[in-house]
Design a protein around this motif. Structure first.
Motif, PDB file in Angstrom:
ATOM      1  N   HIS A 193       0.832  -1.188   0.012  1.00 11.98           N
ATOM      2  CA  HIS A 193       0.137  -0.029   0.105  1.00 11.98           C
ATOM      3  C   HIS A 193       0.927   1.247  -0.067  1.00 11.98           C
ATOM      4  CE1 HIS A 193      -3.565  -2.634   0.766  1.00 11.98           C
ATOM      5  NE2 HIS A 193      -2.918  -2.913   1.538  1.00 11.98           N
ATOM      6  N   PRO A 194       1.841   1.423  -1.114  1.00 18.18           N
ATOM      7  CA  PRO A 194       2.680   2.516  -0.876  1.00 18.18           C
ATOM      8  C   PRO A 194       1.931   3.915  -0.999  1.00 18.18           C
ATOM      9  CG  PRO A 194       2.675   1.661  -3.408  1.00 18.18           C
ATOM     10  CD  PRO A 194       1.787   0.535  -2.238  1.00 18.18           C
ATOM     11  N   ASP A 195       0.582   3.877  -1.622  1.00 19.64           N
ATOM     12  CA  ASP A 195      -0.046   5.147  -1.652  1.00 19.64           C
ATOM     13  C   ASP A 195      -0.943   5.608  -0.464  1.00 19.64           C
ATOM     14  OD1 ASP A 195       1.074   5.720  -4.163  1.00 19.64           O
ATOM     15  OD2 ASP A 195      -0.234   4.364  -5.054  1.00 19.64           O
ATOM     16  N   ASP A 196      -0.843   4.649   0.432  1.00 17.60           N
ATOM     17  CA  ASP A 196      -1.603   4.970   1.443  1.00 17.60           C
ATOM     18  C   ASP A 196      -1.346   6.137   2.371  1.00 17.60           C
ATOM     19  OD1 ASP A 196      -3.591   3.214   3.938  1.00 17.60           O
ATOM     20  OD2 ASP A 196      -2.047   4.569   4.889  1.00 17.60           O
ATOM     21  N   SER A 197      -2.253   6.873   2.741  1.00 14.27           N
ATOM     22  CA  SER A 197      -1.700   8.271   3.347  1.00 14.27           C
ATOM     23  C   SER A 197      -0.790   8.343   4.398  1.00 14.27           C
ATOM     24  CB  SER A 197      -2.920   9.255   3.604  1.00 14.27           C
ATOM     25  OG  SER A 197      -3.870   8.640   4.607  1.00 14.27           O
ATOM     26  N   TYR A 198      -1.130   7.156   5.348  1.00 17.13           N
ATOM     27  CA  TYR A 198      -0.328   6.866   6.454  1.00 17.13           C
ATOM     28  C   TYR A 198       1.134   6.633   6.264  1.00 17.13           C
ATOM     29  CZ  TYR A 198       1.170   5.417  11.316  1.00 17.13           C
ATOM     30  OH  TYR A 198       1.972   5.299  12.370  1.00 17.13           O
ATOM     31  N   ILE A 199       1.249   5.822   5.109  1.00 22.74           N
ATOM     32  CA  ILE A 199       2.650   5.257   4.567  1.00 22.74           C
ATOM     33  C   ILE A 199       3.220   6.446   3.902  1.00 22.74           C
ATOM     34  CG2 ILE A 199       3.724   3.764   2.938  1.00 22.74           C
ATOM     35  CD1 ILE A 199       2.492   2.200   5.354  1.00 22.74           C
ATOM     36  N   VAL A 200       2.735   7.065   3.142  1.00 19.45           N
ATOM     37  CA  VAL A 200       3.145   8.363   2.538  1.00 19.45           C
ATOM     38  C   VAL A 200       3.930   9.204   3.389  1.00 19.45           C
ATOM     39  CG1 VAL A 200       2.916  10.407   0.941  1.00 19.45           C
ATOM     40  CG2 VAL A 200       1.941   7.946   0.293  1.00 19.45           C
ATOM     41  N   ASN A 201       2.828   9.810   4.500  1.00 21.99           N
ATOM     42  CA  ASN A 201       3.387  10.936   5.410  1.00 21.99           C
ATOM     43  C   ASN A 201       4.015  10.292   6.685  1.00 21.99           C
ATOM     44  OD1 ASN A 201       1.767  13.019   3.818  1.00 21.99           O
ATOM     45  ND2 ASN A 201       0.141  11.663   4.224  1.00 21.99           N
ATOM     46  N   VAL A 202       3.928   9.118   6.927  1.00 24.95           N
ATOM     47  CA  VAL A 202       4.468   8.792   8.436  1.00 24.95           C
ATOM     48  C   VAL A 202       5.619   7.684   8.367  1.00 24.95           C
ATOM     49  CG1 VAL A 202       4.179   7.865  10.680  1.00 24.95           C
ATOM     50  CG2 VAL A 202       2.468   9.268   9.604  1.00 24.95           C
ATOM     51  N   SER A 203       5.238   6.822   7.597  1.00 22.39           N
ATOM     52  CA  SER A 203       6.355   5.471   7.408  1.00 22.39           C
ATOM     53  C   SER A 203       7.249   5.771   6.438  1.00 22.39           C
ATOM     54  CB  SER A 203       5.406   4.393   7.146  1.00 22.39           C
ATOM     55  OG  SER A 203       4.442   3.938   7.941  1.00 22.39           O
TER      56      SER A 203
END
Length: 227
Positions: A193-203
């Motif tokens: 899920h590279p486009d998930d907002s949490y992944i993009v902004n936090v992880s």
């Protein structure tokens, strides 16, 4: 009659989709399978368990480390057996989101894993990592032997002596009791899920920082792509 036929056909289609979705959800919700001790021994692998906030990020970081064979996201540190993500996320179990790291001690040592653990999260924030707040996001090392305990404590002393952090380290160093693998959809979440907002902004920022600072410990494929 035509309307009745259309209605029955639509009902069958919807039922088919519903069954498919239910089956898919059941597969996604099934916990990951842990390797057996026999399998680990045959592969020459050791196990380490860490908690440093959301396991999506922690899993992605350790998966990039040379000598790490496999990482599984799950829950540890509480008394509840077979906890679900919903139970843990609401802070009802005493468990922390954690990862089980299966590694080759001939390639990377436990102290090196502990070093990476401390370098890739903030061990001074009590029951919190970034936007995630609660005991389920605490910083913790679950040791299996007295040697591992001593090595973890030595790393804490080393960091505090060097005044690496402005505030005191609050990482819990406690004996390992059990690890419960998380549901299937949490495994390799960063990758899937590279486009998930949490992944993009936090992880992603944390993973990229790790890749930059620990190039010498990255697996070959990540040294080449840097992703």
């Amino acid at each position: 009659m035509k309307r009745l036929y259309s209605f029955l056909l639509l009902s069958l289609v919807l039922l088919s989709y519903a069954c498919t979705d239910a089956s898919s959800r059941q597969a996604q919700n099934a916990p990951a399978t842990l390797p057996s001790e026999t399998e680990l021994k045959a592969a020459g692998l050791a196990t380490a368990t860490f908690a440093s906030g959301c396991f999506w990020c922690t899993e992605a970081i350790f998966e990039r480390v040379q000598g790490v064979d496999k990482v599984i996201s799950g829950y540890s540190g509480g008394k509840e057996k077979k906890p679900t993500y919903e139970q843990v996320s609401y802070g009802k179990t005493g468990h922390a989101e954690a990862v089980q790291v299966y590694y080759n001690p001939k390639v990377i040592t436990y102290p090196e894993l502990v070093e990476i653990f401390f370098a890739t999260h903030d061990p001074t924030t009590l029951n919190r990592q970034g936007p995630d707040v609660g005991r389920q996001y605490r910083s913790a090392i679950f040791y299996r032997t007295e040697t591992e305990k001593q090595q973890a404590e030595e790393q804490v002393k080393k960091l505090e002596a060097a005044r690496k952090y402005k505030n005191r380290i609050v990482t819990e160093i406690q004996p390992y009791t059990a690890f419960w693998p998380a549901e299937g959809y949490h495994q390799d979440y960063y990758q899937h899920h590279p486009d998930d907002s949490y992944i993009v902004n936090v992880s992603a920022p944390k993973v990229h920082k790790f890749e930059k600072e620990f190039k010498h410990k990255l697996k070959h494929q990540y040294q080449k792509t840097g992703s």
